[in-house]
Structures are given as C-alpha cells and as structure tokens.
Motif scaffolding. Structure first.
Motif, PDB file in Angstrom:
ATOM      1  N   ASN A 235      10.865  13.882  10.629  1.00 24.38           N
ATOM      2  CA  ASN A 235       9.633  14.180   9.880  1.00 24.38           C
ATOM      3  C   ASN A 235       9.882  15.048   8.659  1.00 24.38           C
ATOM      4  OD1 ASN A 235       7.999  12.734  11.724  1.00 24.38           O
ATOM      5  ND2 ASN A 235       7.965  14.504  13.098  1.00 24.38           N
ATOM      6  N   ASN A 236      11.023  14.848   8.015  1.00 27.79           N
ATOM      7  CA  ASN A 236      11.369  15.591   6.798  1.00 27.79           C
ATOM      8  C   ASN A 236      11.281  14.623   5.630  1.00 27.79           C
ATOM      9  OD1 ASN A 236      12.272  17.434   4.937  1.00 27.79           O
ATOM     10  ND2 ASN A 236      14.395  17.424   5.639  1.00 27.79           N
ATOM     11  N   ASN A 237      10.109  14.565   4.996  1.00 34.07           N
ATOM     12  CA  ASN A 237       9.870  13.619   3.910  1.00 34.07           C
ATOM     13  C   ASN A 237      10.530  14.117   2.629  1.00 34.07           C
ATOM     14  OD1 ASN A 237       8.307  11.759   5.371  1.00 34.07           O
ATOM     15  ND2 ASN A 237       6.470  12.989   5.095  1.00 34.07           N
ATOM     16  N   LYS A 238      11.467  13.332   2.122  1.00 33.83           N
ATOM     17  CA  LYS A 238      12.083  13.621   0.836  1.00 33.83           C
ATOM     18  C   LYS A 238      11.351  12.923  -0.318  1.00 33.83           C
ATOM     19  CE  LYS A 238      15.408  16.084   2.543  1.00 33.83           C
ATOM     20  NZ  LYS A 238      15.515  17.549   2.263  1.00 33.83           N
ATOM     21  N   GLN A 239      10.718  11.789  -0.018  1.00 31.96           N
ATOM     22  CA  GLN A 239       9.996  11.041  -1.041  1.00 31.96           C
ATOM     23  C   GLN A 239       8.914  10.214  -0.353  1.00 31.96           C
ATOM     24  OE1 GLN A 239      12.518   9.022  -3.795  1.00 31.96           O
ATOM     25  NE2 GLN A 239      10.892   7.850  -4.746  1.00 31.96           N
ATOM     26  N   VAL A 240       7.719  10.206  -0.949  1.00 33.36           N
ATOM     27  CA  VAL A 240       6.581   9.473  -0.400  1.00 33.36           C
ATOM     28  C   VAL A 240       5.900   8.728  -1.543  1.00 33.36           C
ATOM     29  CG1 VAL A 240       4.406   9.597   0.861  1.00 33.36           C
ATOM     30  CG2 VAL A 240       6.247  11.191   1.413  1.00 33.36           C
ATOM     31  N   ILE A 241       5.593   7.442  -1.307  1.00 34.95           N
ATOM     32  CA  ILE A 241       4.889   6.603  -2.279  1.00 34.95           C
ATOM     33  C   ILE A 241       3.695   5.973  -1.576  1.00 34.95           C
ATOM     34  CG2 ILE A 241       5.047   4.670  -3.890  1.00 34.95           C
ATOM     35  CD1 ILE A 241       8.089   5.071  -3.894  1.00 34.95           C
ATOM     36  N   GLU A 242       2.504   6.247  -2.053  1.00 34.36           N
ATOM     37  CA  GLU A 242       1.289   5.609  -1.559  1.00 34.36           C
ATOM     38  C   GLU A 242       0.854   4.581  -2.597  1.00 34.36           C
ATOM     39  OE1 GLU A 242      -1.556   8.599  -0.710  1.00 34.36           O
ATOM     40  OE2 GLU A 242      -0.432   9.424   1.003  1.00 34.36           O
ATOM     41  N   LEU A 243       0.794   3.318  -2.191  1.00 36.50           N
ATOM     42  CA  LEU A 243       0.681   2.205  -3.120  1.00 36.50           C
ATOM     43  C   LEU A 243      -0.567   1.383  -2.856  1.00 36.50           C
ATOM     44  CD1 LEU A 243       1.947   0.158  -5.216  1.00 36.50           C
ATOM     45  CD2 LEU A 243       3.089  -0.883  -3.250  1.00 36.50           C
TER      46      LEU A 243
ATOM     47  N   ASN B 277     -10.773  -1.261 -14.984  1.00 33.58           N
ATOM     48  CA  ASN B 277     -10.015  -2.175 -14.135  1.00 33.58           C
ATOM     49  C   ASN B 277      -8.631  -1.589 -13.901  1.00 33.58           C
ATOM     50  OD1 ASN B 277      -9.118  -4.379 -12.677  1.00 33.58           O
ATOM     51  ND2 ASN B 277      -8.588  -5.576 -14.490  1.00 33.58           N
ATOM     52  N   THR B 278      -8.356  -1.231 -12.647  1.00 33.47           N
ATOM     53  CA  THR B 278      -7.069  -0.647 -12.277  1.00 33.47           C
ATOM     54  C   THR B 278      -6.454  -1.512 -11.196  1.00 33.47           C
ATOM     55  OG1 THR B 278      -7.973   1.547 -12.747  1.00 33.47           O
ATOM     56  CG2 THR B 278      -5.895   1.475 -11.570  1.00 33.47           C
ATOM     57  N   PRO B 279      -5.713  -2.558 -11.571  1.00 33.84           N
ATOM     58  CA  PRO B 279      -5.171  -3.473 -10.553  1.00 33.84           C
ATOM     59  C   PRO B 279      -4.018  -2.903  -9.745  1.00 33.84           C
ATOM     60  CG  PRO B 279      -4.438  -4.134 -12.738  1.00 33.84           C
ATOM     61  CD  PRO B 279      -5.415  -3.020 -12.938  1.00 33.84           C
ATOM     62  N   CYS B 280      -3.408  -1.820 -10.194  1.00 35.75           N
ATOM     63  CA  CYS B 280      -2.290  -1.222  -9.463  1.00 35.75           C
ATOM     64  C   CYS B 280      -2.299   0.285  -9.688  1.00 35.75           C
ATOM     65  CB  CYS B 280      -0.957  -1.823  -9.935  1.00 35.75           C
ATOM     66  SG  CYS B 280       0.494  -1.119  -9.116  1.00 35.75           S
ATOM     67  N   LYS B 281      -2.121   1.020  -8.620  1.00 34.79           N
ATOM     68  CA  LYS B 281      -2.015   2.473  -8.719  1.00 34.79           C
ATOM     69  C   LYS B 281      -1.189   2.986  -7.559  1.00 34.79           C
ATOM     70  CE  LYS B 281      -6.582   3.143  -6.597  1.00 34.79           C
ATOM     71  NZ  LYS B 281      -7.916   3.768  -6.795  1.00 34.79           N
ATOM     72  N   MET B 282      -0.535   4.114  -7.786  1.00 32.00           N
ATOM     73  CA  MET B 282       0.314   4.708  -6.762  1.00 32.00           C
ATOM     74  C   MET B 282       0.358   6.215  -6.922  1.00 32.00           C
ATOM     75  SD  MET B 282       4.006   3.404  -8.210  1.00 32.00           S
ATOM     76  CE  MET B 282       3.343   1.813  -8.697  1.00 32.00           C
ATOM     77  N   ARG B 283       0.568   6.885  -5.802  1.00 32.33           N
ATOM     78  CA  ARG B 283       0.758   8.330  -5.760  1.00 32.33           C
ATOM     79  C   ARG B 283       2.200   8.579  -5.333  1.00 32.33           C
ATOM     80  NH1 ARG B 283      -2.214  12.961  -3.965  1.00 32.33           N
ATOM     81  NH2 ARG B 283      -0.798  14.743  -4.076  1.00 32.33           N
ATOM     82  N   VAL B 284       2.905   9.393  -6.094  1.00 33.12           N
ATOM     83  CA  VAL B 284       4.332   9.606  -5.879  1.00 33.12           C
ATOM     84  C   VAL B 284       4.589  11.089  -5.636  1.00 33.12           C
ATOM     85  CG1 VAL B 284       6.640   9.358  -6.849  1.00 33.12           C
ATOM     86  CG2 VAL B 284       4.897   7.640  -7.349  1.00 33.12           C
ATOM     87  N   TYR B 285       5.337  11.381  -4.575  1.00 30.50           N
ATOM     88  CA  TYR B 285       5.810  12.744  -4.316  1.00 30.50           C
ATOM     89  C   TYR B 285       7.308  12.695  -4.047  1.00 30.50           C
ATOM     90  CZ  TYR B 285       7.127  16.924  -1.763  1.00 30.50           C
ATOM     91  OH  TYR B 285       7.779  18.054  -1.352  1.00 30.50           O
ATOM     92  N   VAL B 286       8.048  13.572  -4.716  1.00 26.55           N
ATOM     93  CA  VAL B 286       9.491  13.689  -4.527  1.00 26.55           C
ATOM     94  C   VAL B 286       9.817  15.169  -4.379  1.00 26.55           C
ATOM     95  CG1 VAL B 286      11.783  13.161  -5.429  1.00 26.55           C
ATOM     96  CG2 VAL B 286       9.878  11.634  -5.933  1.00 26.55           C
ATOM     97  N   GLU B 287      10.604  15.481  -3.366  1.00 28.71           N
ATOM     98  CA  GLU B 287      10.954  16.890  -3.127  1.00 28.71           C
ATOM     99  C   GLU B 287      11.834  17.452  -4.236  1.00 28.71           C
ATOM    100  OE1 GLU B 287      12.270  18.987   0.893  1.00 28.71           O
ATOM    101  OE2 GLU B 287      13.967  18.045  -0.109  1.00 28.71           O
ATOM    102  N   ASN B 288      12.788  16.651  -4.708  1.00 36.89           N
ATOM    103  CA  ASN B 288      13.709  17.070  -5.764  1.00 36.89           C
ATOM    104  C   ASN B 288      13.822  15.929  -6.762  1.00 36.89           C
ATOM    105  OD1 ASN B 288      15.906  17.808  -7.394  1.00 36.89           O
ATOM    106  ND2 ASN B 288      16.986  18.825  -5.716  1.00 36.89           N
TER     107      ASN B 288
END
Length: 281
Positions: free
Chosen positions: A207-215, A103-114
């Motif tokens: 279009n210069n992504n410094k941080q992306v969160i997929e939730l 059971n995974t009620p919450c998950k996220m993918r995180v990318y940060v350039e720095n």
C-alpha cells in the motif's frame, strides 16, 4: 563664404545628405537584415518551435495553482504526448482534453511521489481537431512542475503490448508484478466503444503508492489510453482498477518497456527494501 564653411560641419555631422547608395544599402541591411532573424529565433525558441535547437528544453514551468493550455487547430494532429516532471518534489496535476465548448472527452488526475525519479508520460488521443490540452497544477505554490506537450515522435505501444490484452470487468482489478531489472513498463487501456473509467497505481511495498492515475475517457475505442510508467528499484507492482460499473468492461495490457540487465537482485544496504529478502549480513 563664412556661412558656407560653417554649414559644412553641420552637413557632415548629420550624415544623411552625404550618404551614397552603397551607404544607404548598408544602413538598410543593418537595420532590417540583422534584427528580423534574431527576433525570429527568439520567437521560435520561446515557442519551442522548429527554430529551437536540439538542446533547447521546450518545457514550461507551471506554478502551484496555475493553469497552462496547448492548442492544436490542425485536424492532422491526432495524438499528443504529455510529459510532467518536477525537481524531486511531489507532482499533483489535472490534465484535460478540451474539444469544443463545454466538451471534455478525456481527463485524468495524476499524482507522483517524486516527479524527478518517476516523470509522468502519457499519450492523449486528439482526433478531429481543433483540440486543447489543459494542465492544471493543483499542488501548493511550493510544488511547481515542468510540463511539455509535443505532437511529434509520440510513443506508441509495442507489438507485445497490443497482443497481451486482458479483460477487466467493471469493479474488478488486476495486478502486474515486475522484476527489479524492469526500468519502465507500458500500460494500454481500451474498451469496445464504451466509456473508460480506471485507476492505475504503481506500488512499491504494501500500500505504498508511488504513482496514481485516475482516468476518464468518453470512448475507450476512439480514445484509448497509453502511458509509460518508470519503475526504478525493486518490488514494483502495477495495479489496474476498473472503477466503472459492471456493464463497462475494459481491456488492459501491462508489459515491460525497458530492461536493465545490469540491475542485480541482491539487497543493497542503504538502498531499496527487497520484500522477502534478507539484508545479507
């Protein structure tokens, strides 16, 4: 007589028969009273518990491709804060909330350039324990990250953040530009009880992504998402996309968190690029 004299140095060298009550008490205190507290302090520091001093960093280094978990068995822990950072290298991680088997009620993918300039900080709701936070570094082995999960002094949205919510329909997006004086912003996403699927992007330039969160959250009312994005420099824009179908709207609130009044609007040679400005030659 010679036998008794020869046995006397042996008794003195052993020392056990000659030790009185006071000596035995001192030996006991030295053997048990000094070692146990030292072991307790070491265990507290290693666990980041209450015995760790205020200057002790409780972050855990997560190497590339490895997994670390934090378990909370007490049902009184209703939310935890996850902080991820690096030494200036990119950050790429998966964060999951486990509640019961499979059971995974919450998950996220995180990318940060720095990860040093823009550390990731988010609050994960953990009602009805026990709960486990799993952090997996999906980057290469050359890109370790420092992870810290705490249940005390968790960040909370401000009154302005709670009062300025806007509805984003499924498949739609909204953008929030910010002035260079804004150092960080608050992001709060909720639903009326339906699943929450969203993507949060921090852009600095076209279009210069410094941080992306997929939730993903199975219940956006019971488990809303709240995070603080660091926005140093100029030209920062937060883009929130509702990646769910049209039947699943959500509400979003993006407001400034901290403001640096000393930050100027003028372009600095060798610094960040100001969109639409000149170099001031």
């Amino acid at each position: 007589m010679a036998l008794a004299l020869s046995a006397l140095p042996l008794s003195l060298s052993l020392g056990a028969p000659m030790a009185g009550p006071a000596s035995r008490a001192a030996v006991s205190m030295q053997a048990y009273g000094a070692v146990a507290p030292t072991a307790g302090v070491a265990a507290g520091v290693a666990a980041g518990g209450p015995m760790a001093g205020p200057g002790v960093d409780s972050s855990i280094l997560v190497q590339g491709g490895s997994l670390r978990t934090w378990s909370y068995r007490s049902p009184s822990v209703e939310q935890v804060q996850v902080v991820l950072s690096t030494e200036g290298r990119p950050l790429d991680a998966d964060i999951e909330l486990w509640q019961g088997p499979d059971n995974t009620p919450c998950k996220m993918r995180v990318y940060v350039e720095n990860g040093q300039l823009r550390p990731f900080s988010a609050v994960v709701e953990t009602p009805r324990g026990p709960n486990t936070i799993a952090i997996r570094n999906i980057g290469q082995v050359e890109f370790p990250l420092a992870a810290n999960v705490v249940a005390d002094n968790v960040d909370a949205p401000s009154a302005e953040c709670l009062d300025t919510r806007m509805t984003i329909q499924g498949g739609a997006l909204r953008t929030y530009p910010f002035d260079p004086t804004v150092d960080s912003v608050q992001v709060l996403l909720k639903t009326d009880g339906r699943p929450l699927n969203a993507r949060i992007e921090l852009l600095q330039g076209p279009n210069n992504n410094k941080q992306v969160i997929e939730l993903y959250t199975e219940d956006g009312l019971d488990r809303p998402f709240f995070c603080i994005l660091e926005t140093p420099g100029s030209g920062n824009v937060v883009r929130v996309v509702n990646t769910a179908p049209v039947e699943f709207p959500m509400t979003a609130s993006v407001v400034p968190n901290s403001i640096n009044e000393q930050m100027g609007y003028e372009a600095v040679l060798g610094g960040d690029v100001v969109l639409g400005g000149d170099a001031g030659w």
